[in-house]
Design a protein around this motif. Structure first.
Motif, PDB file in Angstrom:
ATOM      1  N   SER A   1       0.831  -1.205   0.000  1.00  0.00           N
ATOM      2  CA  SER A   1       0.000   0.000   0.000  1.00  0.00           C
ATOM      3  C   SER A   1       0.872   1.264   0.000  1.00  0.00           C
ATOM      4  N   GLN A   2       1.974   1.216   0.722  1.00  0.00           N
ATOM      5  CA  GLN A   2       2.876   2.376   0.728  1.00  0.00           C
ATOM      6  C   GLN A   2       3.455   2.615  -0.670  1.00  0.00           C
ATOM      7  N   ARG A   3       3.772   1.538  -1.370  1.00  0.00           N
ATOM      8  CA  ARG A   3       4.294   1.672  -2.748  1.00  0.00           C
ATOM      9  C   ARG A   3       3.246   2.303  -3.663  1.00  0.00           C
ATOM     10  N   VAL A   4       1.994   1.852  -3.512  1.00  0.00           N
ATOM     11  CA  VAL A   4       0.916   2.421  -4.333  1.00  0.00           C
ATOM     12  C   VAL A   4       0.873   3.940  -4.140  1.00  0.00           C
ATOM     13  N   LEU A   5       0.906   4.362  -2.889  1.00  0.00           N
ATOM     14  CA  LEU A   5       0.789   5.794  -2.605  1.00  0.00           C
ATOM     15  C   LEU A   5       1.993   6.557  -3.134  1.00  0.00           C
ATOM     16  N   GLU A   6       3.180   5.985  -2.944  1.00  0.00           N
ATOM     17  CA  GLU A   6       4.382   6.665  -3.461  1.00  0.00           C
ATOM     18  C   GLU A   6       4.321   6.780  -4.982  1.00  0.00           C
ATOM     19  N   LYS A   7       3.904   5.687  -5.640  1.00  0.00           N
ATOM     20  CA  LYS A   7       3.854   5.717  -7.110  1.00  0.00           C
ATOM     21  C   LYS A   7       2.795   6.700  -7.604  1.00  0.00           C
ATOM     22  N   ALA A   8       1.770   6.918  -6.788  1.00  0.00           N
ATOM     23  CA  ALA A   8       0.709   7.850  -7.196  1.00  0.00           C
ATOM     24  C   ALA A   8       1.048   9.291  -6.829  1.00  0.00           C
ATOM     25  N   GLY A   9       2.215   9.520  -6.245  1.00  0.00           N
ATOM     26  CA  GLY A   9       2.658  10.891  -5.995  1.00  0.00           C
ATOM     27  C   GLY A   9       2.464  11.398  -4.577  1.00  0.00           C
ATOM     28  N   PHE A  10       2.006  10.511  -3.666  1.00  0.00           N
ATOM     29  CA  PHE A  10       1.845  10.937  -2.269  1.00  0.00           C
ATOM     30  C   PHE A  10       3.217  11.057  -1.602  1.00  0.00           C
ATOM     31  N   ARG A  11       3.302  11.948  -0.617  1.00  0.00           N
ATOM     32  CA  ARG A  11       4.522  12.037   0.187  1.00  0.00           C
ATOM     33  C   ARG A  11       4.249  11.446   1.573  1.00  0.00           C
ATOM     34  N   ARG A  12       5.302  10.895   2.158  1.00  0.00           N
ATOM     35  CA  ARG A  12       5.225  10.324   3.500  1.00  0.00           C
ATOM     36  C   ARG A  12       5.354  11.476   4.492  1.00  0.00           C
ATOM     37  N   GLU A  13       4.390  11.624   5.384  1.00  0.00           N
ATOM     38  CA  GLU A  13       4.424  12.787   6.265  1.00  0.00           C
ATOM     39  C   GLU A  13       4.811  12.467   7.702  1.00  0.00           C
ATOM     40  N   GLY A  14       4.805  11.182   8.062  1.00  0.00           N
ATOM     41  CA  GLY A  14       5.170  10.847   9.440  1.00  0.00           C
ATOM     42  C   GLY A  14       4.387   9.651   9.935  1.00  0.00           C
ATOM     43  N   THR A  15       4.444   9.440  11.230  1.00  0.00           N
ATOM     44  CA  THR A  15       3.778   8.286  11.836  1.00  0.00           C
ATOM     45  C   THR A  15       2.726   8.766  12.821  1.00  0.00           C
ATOM     46  N   ALA A  16       1.529   8.233  12.686  1.00  0.00           N
ATOM     47  CA  ALA A  16       0.466   8.537  13.648  1.00  0.00           C
ATOM     48  C   ALA A  16       0.354   7.344  14.587  1.00  0.00           C
ATOM     49  N   LEU A  17       0.666   7.570  15.849  1.00  0.00           N
ATOM     50  CA  LEU A  17       0.661   6.472  16.811  1.00  0.00           C
ATOM     51  C   LEU A  17      -0.766   6.031  17.122  1.00  0.00           C
ATOM     52  N   ARG A  18      -0.956   4.711  17.163  1.00  0.00           N
ATOM     53  CA  ARG A  18      -2.251   4.120  17.540  1.00  0.00           C
ATOM     54  C   ARG A  18      -3.402   4.809  16.791  1.00  0.00           C
ATOM     55  N   PHE A  19      -3.262   4.926  15.468  1.00  0.00           N
ATOM     56  CA  PHE A  19      -4.193   5.737  14.663  1.00  0.00           C
ATOM     57  C   PHE A  19      -5.513   5.034  14.404  1.00  0.00           C
ATOM     58  N   LEU A  20      -5.467   3.730  14.033  1.00  0.00           N
ATOM     59  CA  LEU A  20      -6.702   2.994  13.724  1.00  0.00           C
ATOM     60  C   LEU A  20      -6.697   1.658  14.454  1.00  0.00           C
ATOM     61  N   LYS A  21      -7.908   1.191  14.770  1.00  0.00           N
ATOM     62  CA  LYS A  21      -8.031  -0.108  15.443  1.00  0.00           C
ATOM     63  C   LYS A  21      -8.202  -1.188  14.380  1.00  0.00           C
ATOM     64  N   ILE A  22      -7.146  -1.953  14.140  1.00  0.00           N
ATOM     65  CA  ILE A  22      -7.138  -2.995  13.120  1.00  0.00           C
ATOM     66  C   ILE A  22      -7.092  -4.330  13.847  1.00  0.00           C
ATOM     67  N   ASN A  23      -8.004  -5.206  13.497  1.00  0.00           N
ATOM     68  CA  ASN A  23      -8.032  -6.511  14.174  1.00  0.00           C
ATOM     69  C   ASN A  23      -7.992  -6.377  15.697  1.00  0.00           C
ATOM     70  N   ASN A  24      -8.755  -5.409  16.194  1.00  0.00           N
ATOM     71  CA  ASN A  24      -8.881  -5.206  17.642  1.00  0.00           C
ATOM     72  C   ASN A  24      -7.623  -4.678  18.321  1.00  0.00           C
ATOM     73  N   ARG A  25      -6.686  -4.133  17.552  1.00  0.00           N
ATOM     74  CA  ARG A  25      -5.464  -3.554  18.128  1.00  0.00           C
ATOM     75  C   ARG A  25      -5.255  -2.153  17.583  1.00  0.00           C
ATOM     76  N   TRP A  26      -4.959  -1.196  18.460  1.00  0.00           N
ATOM     77  CA  TRP A  26      -4.657   0.159  17.979  1.00  0.00           C
ATOM     78  C   TRP A  26      -3.284   0.133  17.326  1.00  0.00           C
ATOM     79  N   GLU A  27      -3.244   0.374  16.000  1.00  0.00           N
ATOM     80  CA  GLU A  27      -2.017   0.230  15.231  1.00  0.00           C
ATOM     81  C   GLU A  27      -1.456   1.594  14.825  1.00  0.00           C
ATOM     82  N   ASP A  28      -0.113   1.724  14.944  1.00  0.00           N
ATOM     83  CA  ASP A  28       0.563   2.905  14.402  1.00  0.00           C
ATOM     84  C   ASP A  28       0.434   2.890  12.881  1.00  0.00           C
ATOM     85  N   HIS A  29       0.329   4.056  12.282  1.00  0.00           N
ATOM     86  CA  HIS A  29       0.174   4.139  10.817  1.00  0.00           C
ATOM     87  C   HIS A  29       1.142   5.157  10.214  1.00  0.00           C
ATOM     88  N   CYS A  30       1.634   4.849   9.009  1.00  0.00           N
ATOM     89  CA  CYS A  30       2.368   5.823   8.201  1.00  0.00           C
ATOM     90  C   CYS A  30       1.343   6.732   7.539  1.00  0.00           C
TER      91      CYS A  30
END
Ligand code: COA
Length: 187
Positions: free
Chosen positions: A147-176
């Motif tokens: 997914s990160q490759r898709v975004l980079e190839k589409a011209g998105f820039r990486r802005e940082g890390t959001a700690l515990r951003f979304l609850k995935i599979n019942n766990r608060w996960e850090d996200h790029c």
């Protein structure tokens, strides 16, 4: 009000807003690909995988589109009209933000052909040119390299890390965090 039956063509693919007639195919897409999608998705109880729930989701998205809050596209093969993925703009914020979130998935069988990169590029143009937004952002789990490759190839820039951003599979996960603004597109 904006016409909702438009189609965004991308060579052998197209995007269009999901409708009630897509519910059986959308449910099957989730069911058939669930083992592939599960690591990147919120926890889904069994009741998620029902026609009633999918009807609710599609109707909620249609209402959100009318309210200019979300745009849920299916990605279709142009030659067969087969539904192979979902690309969704959500959390539309107007005013001094003019921004939205992008999320997506593609059926496992169609991975690795550049389809998501092309769909994401097209949907960004839609967000900027048709919706008049200024910024599209996306969040991927730290280990979601595809997914990160898709975004980079589409011209998105990486802005940082959001700690515990979304609850995935019942766990608060850090996200790029990734983003693109109108200034980033070639003039
Ligand atoms: C992420 C996803 C949408 C990618 O779709 P896709 O159509 O295969 O993407 P593309 O073919 O446009 O590009 C994928 C890129 O990732 C690369 N890639 C894929 N798996 C990879 C891995 N494990 N490690 C490194 N790179 C990887 C591919 O090589 C390609 O990059 P390249 O063109 O530089 O070679 C799809 O895998 C998916 O639906 N995954 C599950 C749901 C998901 O993660 N959604 C996003 C949540 S943020």
């Amino acid at each position: 009000m904006r016409k909702l039956d438009f189609r965004l063509d991308i060579d052998n693919l197209y995007l269009r807003l999901l409708e009630e007639k897509d519910i059986p195919e959308l449910l099957k897409l989730y069911q058939d690909n669930w083992a592939f999608l599960q690591p990147w998705e919120p926890y889904r109880p069994e009741s998620f995988f029902t026609s009633d729930n999918f009807r609710y989701m599609v109707q909620a998205d249609q209402a959100a589109t009318c309210a200019d809050e979300a745009y849920a596209f299916g990605l279709f093969l142009a030659d067969s009209d087969r539904l192979i993925g979902r690309y969704r703009l959500s959390w539309v914020m107007r005013g001094c933000a003019e921004t939205c979130n992008l999320g997506y998935f593609l059926a496992e069988a169609y991975n690795g052909r550049g389809y998501s990169t092309r769909a994401v590029k097209r949907i960004i143009r839609f967000a900027f040119e048709e919706l008049g937004l200024h910024r599209v952002f996306a969040a991927t789990m730290i280990n979601n390299i595809a997914s990160q490759r898709v975004l980079e190839k589409a011209g998105f820039r990486r802005e940082g890390t959001a700690l515990r951003f979304l609850k995935i599979n019942n766990r608060w996960e850090d996200h790029c965090m990734f983003a693109i603004t109108t200034e980033d597109l070639p003039q």
